[in-house]
Design a protein around this motif. Structure first.
Motif, PDB file in Angstrom:
ATOM      1  N   GLU A 155       0.844  -1.201   0.000  1.00  0.00           N
ATOM      2  CA  GLU A 155       0.000   0.000   0.000  1.00  0.00           C
ATOM      3  C   GLU A 155       0.875   1.245   0.000  1.00  0.00           C
ATOM      4  OE1 GLU A 155      -2.093  -0.721   3.575  1.00  0.00           O
ATOM      5  OE2 GLU A 155      -3.839  -1.588   2.546  1.00  0.00           O
ATOM      6  N   PRO A 156       0.413   2.308  -0.674  1.00  0.00           N
ATOM      7  CA  PRO A 156       1.226   3.523  -0.670  1.00  0.00           C
ATOM      8  C   PRO A 156       1.278   4.155   0.724  1.00  0.00           C
ATOM      9  CG  PRO A 156      -0.864   3.925  -1.789  1.00  0.00           C
ATOM     10  CD  PRO A 156      -0.821   2.460  -1.478  1.00  0.00           C
ATOM     11  N   VAL A 157       2.453   4.614   1.122  1.00  0.00           N
ATOM     12  CA  VAL A 157       2.619   5.290   2.412  1.00  0.00           C
ATOM     13  C   VAL A 157       3.427   6.572   2.210  1.00  0.00           C
ATOM     14  CG1 VAL A 157       2.516   3.248   3.905  1.00  0.00           C
ATOM     15  CG2 VAL A 157       4.711   3.924   2.918  1.00  0.00           C
ATOM     16  N   ALA A 158       3.260   7.493   3.155  1.00  0.00           N
ATOM     17  CA  ALA A 158       4.067   8.709   3.147  1.00  0.00           C
ATOM     18  C   ALA A 158       4.658   8.868   4.539  1.00  0.00           C
ATOM     19  CB  ALA A 158       3.205   9.918   2.811  1.00  0.00           C
ATOM     20  N   GLY A 159       5.811   9.449   4.622  1.00  0.00           N
ATOM     21  CA  GLY A 159       6.426   9.623   5.940  1.00  0.00           C
ATOM     22  C   GLY A 159       7.739  10.366   5.828  1.00  0.00           C
ATOM     23  N   PHE A 160       8.727   9.865   6.535  1.00  0.00           N
ATOM     24  CA  PHE A 160      10.050  10.508   6.500  1.00  0.00           C
ATOM     25  C   PHE A 160      11.111   9.431   6.343  1.00  0.00           C
ATOM     26  CE2 PHE A 160       7.339  13.376   8.917  1.00  0.00           C
ATOM     27  CZ  PHE A 160       7.509  14.530   8.167  1.00  0.00           C
ATOM     28  N   TYR A 161      12.287   9.850   5.953  1.00  0.00           N
ATOM     29  CA  TYR A 161      13.368   8.883   5.838  1.00  0.00           C
ATOM     30  C   TYR A 161      13.931   8.548   7.218  1.00  0.00           C
ATOM     31  CZ  TYR A 161      13.490   9.833   0.806  1.00  0.00           C
ATOM     32  OH  TYR A 161      13.173   9.967  -0.509  1.00  0.00           O
ATOM     33  N   VAL A 162      14.246   7.279   7.406  1.00  0.00           N
ATOM     34  CA  VAL A 162      14.990   6.862   8.590  1.00  0.00           C
ATOM     35  C   VAL A 162      16.369   7.521   8.467  1.00  0.00           C
ATOM     36  CG1 VAL A 162      16.017   4.852   9.733  1.00  0.00           C
ATOM     37  CG2 VAL A 162      13.735   4.672   8.717  1.00  0.00           C
ATOM     38  N   GLY A 163      16.924   7.986   9.587  1.00  0.00           N
ATOM     39  CA  GLY A 163      18.203   8.700   9.562  1.00  0.00           C
ATOM     40  C   GLY A 163      19.251   8.039   8.684  1.00  0.00           C
ATOM     41  N   ILE A 184      -4.611  15.866   4.691  1.00  0.00           N
ATOM     42  CA  ILE A 184      -4.189  16.047   3.298  1.00  0.00           C
ATOM     43  C   ILE A 184      -3.443  14.801   2.810  1.00  0.00           C
ATOM     44  CG2 ILE A 184      -2.647  17.388   1.798  1.00  0.00           C
ATOM     45  CD1 ILE A 184      -3.352  19.836   3.575  1.00  0.00           C
ATOM     46  N   LEU A 185      -2.546  14.290   3.642  1.00  0.00           N
ATOM     47  CA  LEU A 185      -1.791  13.087   3.268  1.00  0.00           C
ATOM     48  C   LEU A 185      -2.739  11.906   3.086  1.00  0.00           C
ATOM     49  CD1 LEU A 185       1.298  13.285   5.646  1.00  0.00           C
ATOM     50  CD2 LEU A 185       1.270  13.677   3.182  1.00  0.00           C
ATOM     51  N   ASP A 186      -3.667  11.753   4.039  1.00  0.00           N
ATOM     52  CA  ASP A 186      -4.625  10.650   3.944  1.00  0.00           C
ATOM     53  C   ASP A 186      -5.411  10.729   2.637  1.00  0.00           C
ATOM     54  OD1 ASP A 186      -3.815   9.747   6.345  1.00  0.00           O
ATOM     55  OD2 ASP A 186      -5.561  10.408   7.487  1.00  0.00           O
ATOM     56  N   THR A 187      -5.798  11.936   2.274  1.00  0.00           N
ATOM     57  CA  THR A 187      -6.590  12.120   1.056  1.00  0.00           C
ATOM     58  C   THR A 187      -5.772  11.721  -0.173  1.00  0.00           C
ATOM     59  OG1 THR A 187      -7.693  13.940   2.171  1.00  0.00           O
ATOM     60  CG2 THR A 187      -7.987  13.804  -0.212  1.00  0.00           C
ATOM     61  N   VAL A 188      -4.509  12.170  -0.220  1.00  0.00           N
ATOM     62  CA  VAL A 188      -3.668  11.841  -1.375  1.00  0.00           C
ATOM     63  C   VAL A 188      -3.417  10.326  -1.426  1.00  0.00           C
ATOM     64  CG1 VAL A 188      -1.442  12.196  -2.508  1.00  0.00           C
ATOM     65  CG2 VAL A 188      -2.566  14.117  -1.377  1.00  0.00           C
ATOM     66  N   LEU A 189      -3.131   9.722  -0.280  1.00  0.00           N
ATOM     67  CA  LEU A 189      -2.822   8.285  -0.260  1.00  0.00           C
ATOM     68  C   LEU A 189      -4.053   7.449  -0.626  1.00  0.00           C
ATOM     69  CD1 LEU A 189      -0.528   8.135   2.907  1.00  0.00           C
ATOM     70  CD2 LEU A 189       0.203   7.926   0.521  1.00  0.00           C
ATOM     71  N   ASP A 190      -5.230   7.854  -0.115  1.00  0.00           N
ATOM     72  CA  ASP A 190      -6.467   7.140  -0.477  1.00  0.00           C
ATOM     73  C   ASP A 190      -6.737   7.277  -1.974  1.00  0.00           C
ATOM     74  OD1 ASP A 190      -6.880   6.277   2.038  1.00  0.00           O
ATOM     75  OD2 ASP A 190      -8.391   7.795   2.577  1.00  0.00           O
ATOM     76  N   PHE A 191      -6.516   8.476  -2.486  1.00  0.00           N
ATOM     77  CA  PHE A 191      -6.698   8.714  -3.926  1.00  0.00           C
ATOM     78  C   PHE A 191      -5.769   7.799  -4.733  1.00  0.00           C
ATOM     79  CE2 PHE A 191      -4.647  10.871  -7.524  1.00  0.00           C
ATOM     80  CZ  PHE A 191      -5.725  11.020  -8.391  1.00  0.00           C
ATOM     81  N   MET A 192      -4.544   7.668  -4.286  1.00  0.00           N
ATOM     82  CA  MET A 192      -3.586   6.813  -5.005  1.00  0.00           C
ATOM     83  C   MET A 192      -4.041   5.349  -4.969  1.00  0.00           C
ATOM     84  SD  MET A 192       0.062   8.453  -3.827  1.00  0.00           S
ATOM     85  CE  MET A 192       1.026   7.125  -4.573  1.00  0.00           C
ATOM     86  N   ILE A 212       5.229  14.358  -1.453  1.00  0.00           N
ATOM     87  CA  ILE A 212       4.109  15.284  -1.276  1.00  0.00           C
ATOM     88  C   ILE A 212       4.653  16.473  -0.482  1.00  0.00           C
ATOM     89  CG2 ILE A 212       1.782  15.603  -0.318  1.00  0.00           C
ATOM     90  CD1 ILE A 212       1.549  12.459  -0.436  1.00  0.00           C
ATOM     91  N   LEU A 213       4.573  17.638  -1.097  1.00  0.00           N
ATOM     92  CA  LEU A 213       5.053  18.856  -0.435  1.00  0.00           C
ATOM     93  C   LEU A 213       3.843  19.663   0.020  1.00  0.00           C
ATOM     94  CD1 LEU A 213       7.054  21.316   0.092  1.00  0.00           C
ATOM     95  CD2 LEU A 213       6.785  21.847  -2.317  1.00  0.00           C
ATOM     96  N   ILE A 214       3.811  19.988   1.304  1.00  0.00           N
ATOM     97  CA  ILE A 214       2.706  20.812   1.826  1.00  0.00           C
ATOM     98  C   ILE A 214       3.306  22.059   2.467  1.00  0.00           C
ATOM     99  CG2 ILE A 214       0.655  20.883   3.316  1.00  0.00           C
ATOM    100  CD1 ILE A 214       0.679  17.807   3.314  1.00  0.00           C
ATOM    101  N   ARG A 215       2.805  23.204   2.046  1.00  0.00           N
ATOM    102  CA  ARG A 215       3.253  24.464   2.627  1.00  0.00           C
ATOM    103  C   ARG A 215       2.044  25.217   3.154  1.00  0.00           C
ATOM    104  NH1 ARG A 215       7.765  27.351  -1.020  1.00  0.00           N
ATOM    105  NH2 ARG A 215       9.442  27.075   0.471  1.00  0.00           N
ATOM    106  N   VAL A 216       2.179  25.754   4.350  1.00  0.00           N
ATOM    107  CA  VAL A 216       1.060  26.434   4.991  1.00  0.00           C
ATOM    108  C   VAL A 216       1.475  27.870   5.308  1.00  0.00           C
ATOM    109  CG1 VAL A 216      -0.482  26.395   6.996  1.00  0.00           C
ATOM    110  CG2 VAL A 216       0.383  24.257   6.075  1.00  0.00           C
ATOM    111  N   GLY A 217       0.681  28.819   4.848  1.00  0.00           N
ATOM    112  CA  GLY A 217       0.899  30.209   5.245  1.00  0.00           C
ATOM    113  C   GLY A 217       0.279  30.365   6.621  1.00  0.00           C
TER     114      GLY A 217
END
Ligand code: SAH
Length: 470
Positions: A155-163, A184-192, A212-217
């Motif tokens: 299944e597709p996952v998003a996260g961070f790299y292990v050091g 937002i991540l859940d939505t993109v992953l479910d869509f995928m 997935i890049l997310i930027r918040v003002g």
């Protein structure tokens, strides 16, 4: 003879796979614990100064080695429970197990140690102002870049790299990221998943969605979602736009970034807008800024304001000055200073950032700022030669990336003879190296102040003020 033999034996104080008890007495540059076995330094990731730990030796070098933490026998008084369940594996945070007060103290020491050791500075002759800590060191980041991959179930996952690896540790609710990221991540992953959109597989350079890049003002509330893809098209992208807009109406910009290269650089050059404009806006203090996906923007807005205020204070502007803001990004510092200066020139290597900077000047009705695109070490010497060595600068601001400034640039800055240099740095090691050069060439270090922009990580920002000696 016997003495010699003992000496020889002492060098090999530990071997790979040895288990030992260690008192952690120091912290390395990346926040790792350092203990000594018979004088031989061992670096232990996740061990904290003050801990008594049991470790296994993993690797030995001539003068130091690395060991793995097996057990905390007696915890350090600075030890706290990390909020994030994957804090230890994730390469993003290194210090969640350390109290925030201790993090700040260590960061300040880190700056001063670099100044002493690399910069040859007598820190007693410098005004060291107390490091500026955050009101709360959680959920401060306005930008997160999540690598996308697969879990064991495919299944597709998003996260961070292990050091130090490119293995992904799934994480959707990062403790230092913005709380809106998770949905937002859940939505993109479910869509995928629902539409069989493949995640990118780095090892084989195949698949589609890389990051997935997310930027918040944080001030304006505007959110940008950018999918970095190994291709030029995202199937059913209209559906993703619809779903994202439904889960969060604050999403003002959705775009694709094309990166088809077999590289670990995250972003490619091309941006394809899917919804809204391919940028968002945010405010720092009174000023409003447009930010494109390819432009640099400080990740911690609350601290950025304090950082810029310190830079402004150190620039000591009276109103008639000409200021050069080198490595200016989208012109944030330039515009901040332009209100108190006669003229500000900004130089930046990323063309999109310079476009943003010019737009931002107009957006804020600022008419005394001018921007040049190019490498500072090329642009500034060229302008200096063009002007017949009469290029004027009362104040120069330097805010380079971690690798610091090229000597060629520093040389020209010295020739321009500004009265003051304000050096904003995200790496105390290269800062100290560059300050050494400036101090050997007519400048005096007057003030230094740390600013914690990156709580829970080992990174530390600082501002320094140098003055031209009489
Ligand atoms: N002062 C800005 C940006 C600081 S980050 C701010 O506070 O937001 C450093 C910036 O230097 C980045 O925007 C990066 O793109 C730029 N940069 C990197 N190398 C450069 C070079 N050689 N010359 C000019 N700018 C450079």
């Amino acid at each position: 003879m016997a003495k010699d033999k003992r000496k020889k034996e002492k060098k090999v104080v530990c071997r790979k796979n040895d288990e030992l008890l260690l008192k952690i007495e120091d912290m390395g540059t990346e926040g790792e614990g350092i203990g000594r076995a018979d004088g031989y330094a061992l670096f232990v990731k996740d061990a904290l100064i003050g801990d008594l730990v049991r470790v296994r030796v993993m690797k030995t070098r001539k003068h130091f080695g690395y060991a793995r933490l097996l057990e905390i026998v007696k915890p350090s008084p600075f030890r706290v429970e990390p909020k994030c369940p994957v804090a230890r594996q994730c390469g993003g945070c290194q210090l969640q197990h350390c109290s925030y007060e201790k993090q700040l103290q260590w960061k300040e020491e880190k700056i001063l140690n670099c100044l002493k050791r690399i910069g040859g500075v007598d820190v007693n002759q410098v005004i060291v102002e107390p490091i500026m800590g955050m009101a709360s060191p959680y959920h401060y980041r306005n930008k997160s870049q999540y690598p996308v991959g697969y879990n064991r179930d495919g299944e597709p996952v998003a996260g961070f790299y292990v050091g130090r690896t490119h293995q992904i540790i799934p994480c959707r609710n990062c403790e230092v990221g913005d709380p809106s990221n998770q949905l937002i991540l859940d939505t993109v992953l479910d869509f995928m998943k629902d539409n069989r959109i493949p995640a990118y597989v780095e090892k084989e350079h195949r698949g589609l969605v890389r990051h997935i890049l997310i930027r918040v003002g944080k001030e304006t509330g505007q959110i940008m979602v950018c999918l970095i893809i190994n291709g030029k098209k995202l199937p059913k992208s209209e559906l993703l736009v619809e779903q994202l807009r439904q889960v969060n109406p604050q999403i003002a910009s959705i775009c694709l970034n094309v990166n088809e290269a077999d590289t670990n650089v995250i972003l490619g050059e091309e941006i394809i807008p899917l919804y809204g404009e391919p940028y968002i806006e945010d405010c720092i203090g009174e000023l409003r800024y447009r930010i494109s996906p390819l432009s640099f923007y400080q990740v911690n807005p609350e601290q950025t304001k304090r950082l810029y205020e310190t830079a402004l204070e150190y620039a000591d502007l009276q109103g008639a000055e000409t200021v050069w803001d080198l490595y200016c990004g989208i012109g944030t510092i330039s515009l901040f200073l332009s209100q108190k200066a006669d003229k500000v020139y900004g130089v930046e290597i990323v063309p999109q950032a310079i476009e943003d900077a010019k737009y931002n000047a107009e957006l804020n009705h600022i008419t005394n700022a001018e921007f040049f695109v190019g490498a500072a070490e090329e642009v500034v010497p060229a302008k200096f030669r063009e002007s017949g060595d009469a290029l004027r600068a009362d104040v120069v601001v330097l805010d380079p990336p971690r690798k610091g400034c090229e000597e060629k640039l520093l040389q020209t800055v010295i020739e321009m003879e500004p009265k003051r240099i304000v050096y904003v740095s995200c790496d105390p090691g290269t800062l100290a190296r560059d300050l050494k050069y400036l101090r050997e060439n007519g400048y005096e270090l007057e003030r230094v102040r740390g600013c914690d922009m990156f709580g829970m990580s080992y990174h530390v920002e600082s501002v320094s003020k140098l003055s031209l000696k009489e």
